[in-house]
Write a protein that holds these residues in place. Structure first.
Motif, PDB file in Angstrom:
ATOM      1  N   SER A  83      29.768  51.826  17.907  1.00 34.92           N
ATOM      2  CA  SER A  83      28.844  51.959  19.022  1.00 34.92           C
ATOM      3  C   SER A  83      29.655  51.879  20.303  1.00 34.92           C
ATOM      4  O   SER A  83      30.303  50.863  20.574  1.00 34.92           O
ATOM      5  CB  SER A  83      27.799  50.834  18.989  1.00 34.92           C
ATOM      6  N   GLY A  84      29.658  52.954  21.072  1.00 41.29           N
ATOM      7  CA  GLY A  84      30.501  52.992  22.264  1.00 41.29           C
ATOM      8  C   GLY A  84      31.961  53.110  21.873  1.00 41.29           C
ATOM      9  O   GLY A  84      32.306  53.621  20.813  1.00 41.29           O
ATOM     10  N   LYS A  85      32.834  52.576  22.725  1.00 47.72           N
ATOM     11  CA  LYS A  85      34.267  52.719  22.467  1.00 47.72           C
ATOM     12  C   LYS A  85      34.863  51.595  21.633  1.00 47.72           C
ATOM     13  O   LYS A  85      35.797  51.799  20.874  1.00 47.72           O
ATOM     14  CB  LYS A  85      35.028  52.798  23.804  1.00 47.72           C
ATOM     15  N   LYS A  86      34.309  50.389  21.747  1.00 47.60           N
ATOM     16  CA  LYS A  86      35.005  49.249  21.169  1.00 47.60           C
ATOM     17  C   LYS A  86      34.221  48.452  20.136  1.00 47.60           C
ATOM     18  O   LYS A  86      34.758  47.512  19.545  1.00 47.60           O
ATOM     19  CB  LYS A  86      35.456  48.301  22.293  1.00 47.60           C
ATOM     20  N   ASN A  87      32.946  48.774  19.933  1.00 49.55           N
ATOM     21  CA  ASN A  87      32.142  47.999  18.975  1.00 49.55           C
ATOM     22  C   ASN A  87      32.171  48.658  17.598  1.00 49.55           C
ATOM     23  O   ASN A  87      31.593  49.726  17.398  1.00 49.55           O
ATOM     24  CB  ASN A  87      30.693  47.880  19.471  1.00 49.55           C
ATOM     25  N   TYR A  88      32.870  47.989  16.670  1.00 52.44           N
ATOM     26  CA  TYR A  88      33.015  48.531  15.314  1.00 52.44           C
ATOM     27  C   TYR A  88      32.241  47.681  14.315  1.00 52.44           C
ATOM     28  O   TYR A  88      32.003  46.493  14.528  1.00 52.44           O
ATOM     29  CB  TYR A  88      34.490  48.545  14.905  1.00 52.44           C
ATOM     30  N   PHE A  89      31.910  48.328  13.200  1.00 47.99           N
ATOM     31  CA  PHE A  89      31.240  47.629  12.111  1.00 47.99           C
ATOM     32  C   PHE A  89      31.635  48.333  10.814  1.00 47.99           C
ATOM     33  O   PHE A  89      31.616  49.571  10.738  1.00 47.99           O
ATOM     34  CB  PHE A  89      29.721  47.672  12.284  1.00 47.99           C
ATOM     35  N   VAL A  90      32.022  47.551   9.800  1.00 43.59           N
ATOM     36  CA  VAL A  90      32.450  48.114   8.510  1.00 43.59           C
ATOM     37  C   VAL A  90      31.389  47.867   7.451  1.00 43.59           C
ATOM     38  O   VAL A  90      30.939  46.733   7.279  1.00 43.59           O
ATOM     39  CB  VAL A  90      33.801  47.517   8.068  1.00 43.59           C
ATOM     40  N   ILE A 142      51.525  54.783  12.910  1.00 40.79           N
ATOM     41  CA  ILE A 142      51.059  55.265  14.210  1.00 40.79           C
ATOM     42  C   ILE A 142      49.643  55.800  14.091  1.00 40.79           C
ATOM     43  O   ILE A 142      48.788  55.548  14.946  1.00 40.79           O
ATOM     44  CB  ILE A 142      52.023  56.335  14.771  1.00 40.79           C
ATOM     45  N   GLN A 143      49.373  56.543  13.015  1.00 36.61           N
ATOM     46  CA  GLN A 143      48.010  57.061  12.779  1.00 36.61           C
ATOM     47  C   GLN A 143      47.016  55.914  12.670  1.00 36.61           C
ATOM     48  O   GLN A 143      45.922  55.957  13.245  1.00 36.61           O
ATOM     49  CB  GLN A 143      47.976  57.884  11.485  1.00 36.61           C
ATOM     50  N   ALA A 144      47.420  54.873  11.925  1.00 33.88           N
ATOM     51  CA  ALA A 144      46.540  53.709  11.759  1.00 33.88           C
ATOM     52  C   ALA A 144      46.301  53.025  13.101  1.00 33.88           C
ATOM     53  O   ALA A 144      45.182  52.604  13.402  1.00 33.88           O
ATOM     54  CB  ALA A 144      47.152  52.732  10.755  1.00 33.88           C
ATOM     55  N   SER A 145      47.345  52.925  13.914  1.00 37.65           N
ATOM     56  CA  SER A 145      47.206  52.298  15.238  1.00 37.65           C
ATOM     57  C   SER A 145      46.262  53.091  16.126  1.00 37.65           C
ATOM     58  O   SER A 145      45.489  52.532  16.902  1.00 37.65           O
ATOM     59  CB  SER A 145      48.581  52.183  15.909  1.00 37.65           C
ATOM     60  N   ASN A 146      46.335  54.418  16.005  1.00 35.08           N
ATOM     61  CA  ASN A 146      45.488  55.289  16.834  1.00 35.08           C
ATOM     62  C   ASN A 146      44.012  55.199  16.471  1.00 35.08           C
ATOM     63  O   ASN A 146      43.149  55.564  17.266  1.00 35.08           O
ATOM     64  CB  ASN A 146      45.954  56.742  16.727  1.00 35.08           C
ATOM     65  N   ILE A 147      43.723  54.725  15.263  1.00 37.89           N
ATOM     66  CA  ILE A 147      42.324  54.560  14.857  1.00 37.89           C
ATOM     67  C   ILE A 147      41.616  53.634  15.845  1.00 37.89           C
ATOM     68  O   ILE A 147      40.493  53.877  16.267  1.00 37.89           O
ATOM     69  CB  ILE A 147      42.226  53.981  13.427  1.00 37.89           C
ATOM     70  N   LEU A 148      42.289  52.563  16.219  1.00 40.84           N
ATOM     71  CA  LEU A 148      41.691  51.603  17.146  1.00 40.84           C
ATOM     72  C   LEU A 148      42.013  51.898  18.602  1.00 40.84           C
ATOM     73  O   LEU A 148      41.196  51.691  19.480  1.00 40.84           O
ATOM     74  CB  LEU A 148      42.183  50.186  16.816  1.00 40.84           C
ATOM     75  N   PHE A 149      43.230  52.381  18.841  1.00 40.33           N
ATOM     76  CA  PHE A 149      43.697  52.430  20.223  1.00 40.33           C
ATOM     77  C   PHE A 149      43.918  53.833  20.768  1.00 40.33           C
ATOM     78  O   PHE A 149      44.347  53.991  21.901  1.00 40.33           O
ATOM     79  CB  PHE A 149      45.012  51.642  20.343  1.00 40.33           C
ATOM     80  N   GLY A 150      43.646  54.861  19.954  1.00 38.23           N
ATOM     81  CA  GLY A 150      43.917  56.223  20.423  1.00 38.23           C
ATOM     82  C   GLY A 150      42.787  57.169  20.107  1.00 38.23           C
ATOM     83  O   GLY A 150      41.679  56.770  19.749  1.00 38.23           O
ATOM     84  N   ASN A 151      43.071  58.473  20.230  1.00 35.28           N
ATOM     85  CA  ASN A 151      42.065  59.506  19.967  1.00 35.28           C
ATOM     86  C   ASN A 151      42.197  60.009  18.535  1.00 35.28           C
ATOM     87  O   ASN A 151      42.644  61.125  18.275  1.00 35.28           O
ATOM     88  CB  ASN A 151      42.260  60.666  20.959  1.00 35.28           C
TER      89      ASN A 151
END
Length: 431
Positions: A420-427, A320-329
């Motif tokens: 960057s913003g809510k949905k743009n990720y970069f690793v 659940i914690q891992a899921s919240n990384i992308l989809f939660g707070n």
């Protein structure tokens, strides 16, 4: 005895049974078995229905027997197959059998001292000393070729466009049938269960029990439906292939996500089949979900229940914690708790770039990181504007233009997450 068949029917776990099966289960404690072919060293969620069936059997006061097919695995079940399976060598089979035993032991306590304690057996133990001549005399003469040819699994192979069926595979139903007789004789087992595609093999077993066990011998069969998705496609696979029950093959995060991403129609079906929640609870959840489907109450509860059952409550919390990384707070602390494998799966498909660890010794200005070192932004000016707009985060924490990236910012000593913003990720992977 409580009515197991009635329970299986409302859950969608019942397909067919031989006459007298329900009465037998109501009459007395009944030993029943399900076979698992060792085609791999683990089981995937395609086997979950049969595992859950054994657990229901135990919960209803009966004795479950899990048979691992060390002998039948050497031949390969022709049911539902259009071509012959490649034969496995003994070393691979032994590894697979051990792996399946390990998985099944998580759901059934084979060391229990209860009267109806689960039992695990391997049919190789009684088949390895059985000579071909003895098998032909004692078993082969009991069943006619006409009877075997009438089975759907055989007829389809002969009528299809494939290469037919070898004698090896043709004998499969006889060997499986003998397993039933052996368990009848040695474990007082009178019921075999399995998927609906196993009906032919199972009824061959009941026939052998009747013909080899004497006038009073009785045996029964019960099958479950083959589970499909609402769109008619095969259940049990994700885009990445099989969803396994072992974490070294499918992470708990991916396992959890498989169930969370179920469609509304599938979730209504799956929560009855794959959880042990009672009827009232399930009906209340379905009603709540239909009232507000966007909250995905059904999918979340399904994913929670089955993740705890297969893995543990602790592993569920991590998923659940891992899921919240992308989809939660989620927070920076949540991010740092992810192990390397889960981190890479959460951000699978996200753009990546590599930076040498030596570059971080004296620190790197964030403008340089965002443009020159990673290409996350096309120019320094674009990166600067995003920073001024307060839309850039490093490891989930907002940063300013004066931020300097150092080795202290690494997750698992090798990753940095830019956003960057809510949905743009970069690793960034530091090497």
């Amino acid at each position: 005895m409580k009515n197991l068949v009635e329970e299986l029917k409302w859950r969608g776990l019942y397909h067919d049974s031989m006459p007298g099966t329900e009465e037998q289960l109501l009459k007395e404690v009944t030993a029943a078995y399900i076979g698992f072919d060792p085609t791999a060293d683990s089981l995937h969620i395609g086997s979950m229905v049969q595992i859950i069936l054994l657990v229901h059997l135990k919960n209803f006061g009966h004795q479950p027997i899990a048979l691992v097919g060390g002998a039948t695995g050497m031949i390969g079940d022709p049911s539902g197959k259009s071509d012959e399976r490649n034969l496995l060598n003994e070393e691979t089979l032994a590894k697979n059998v051990a792996g399946i035993k390990s998985v099944l032991s998580r759901f059934l306590d084979f060391n229990s001292k209860e009267a109806n304690a689960p039992v695990m057996v391997n049919n190789y133990d009684w088949m390895k000393e059985f000579s071909f001549i003895d098998f032909a005399r004692e078993v082969g003469k009991r069943i006619t070729v006409n009877y075997m040819m009438a089975k759907d699994s055989v007829k389809k192979r002969f009528a299809g466009d494939g290469v037919g069926m070898s004698f090896t595979e043709f004998t499969y139903q006889l060997i499986q049938g003998y397993d039933f007789y052996h368990l009848y004789k040695n474990n007082n087992c009178v019921l075999q269960m399995g998927g609906s595609d196993q009906w032919g093999n199972i009824t061959t077993g009941t026939e052998l029990v009747r013909r080899m066990g004497g006038e009073s011998a009785k045996a029964f069969a019960l099958t479950t439906p083959l589970i499909t998705k609402a769109d008619g496609s095969k259940f049990g696979k994700s885009e990445g292939g099989n969803v396994w029950l072992d974490t070294d093959k499918t992470s708990v995060y991916k396992f959890y996500q498989f169930w969370v991403n179920s469609t509304d129609v599938d979730a209504e079906k799956y929560i009855k089949i794959f959880t042990f929640l009672d009827k009232e609870t399930i009906e209340a959840l379905i009603e709540e979900h239909r009232t507000a489907p966007h909250l995905r109450v059904l999918q979340k509860k399904l994913a929670e229940e089955i993740t705890i059952f297969v893995h543990s409550e602790e592993e569920l919390e991590k998923a659940i914690q891992a899921s919240n990384i992308l989809f939660g707070n989620s927070t920076a602390e949540d991010l740092k708790k992810l192990d390397e494998a889960t981190f890479l799966e959460v951000f699978d498909g996200v753009p990546q770039a590599e930076i040498a660890k030596a570059d971080l010794e004296n620190g790197l200005e964030i403008i340089t990181v965002l443009n020159e070192k990673t290409g996350f932004f096309k120019s320094n000016g674009e990166a600067r504007r995003a920073l001024t707009a307060n839309s850039i985060s490093v490891n989930r924490e907002k940063i300013k233009e004066d931020f300097v990236l150092t080795a202290n910012d690494l997750i698992n000593n090798q990753f940095v997450l830019l956003q960057s913003g809510k949905k743009n990720y970069f690793v960034i992977r530091v090497v």
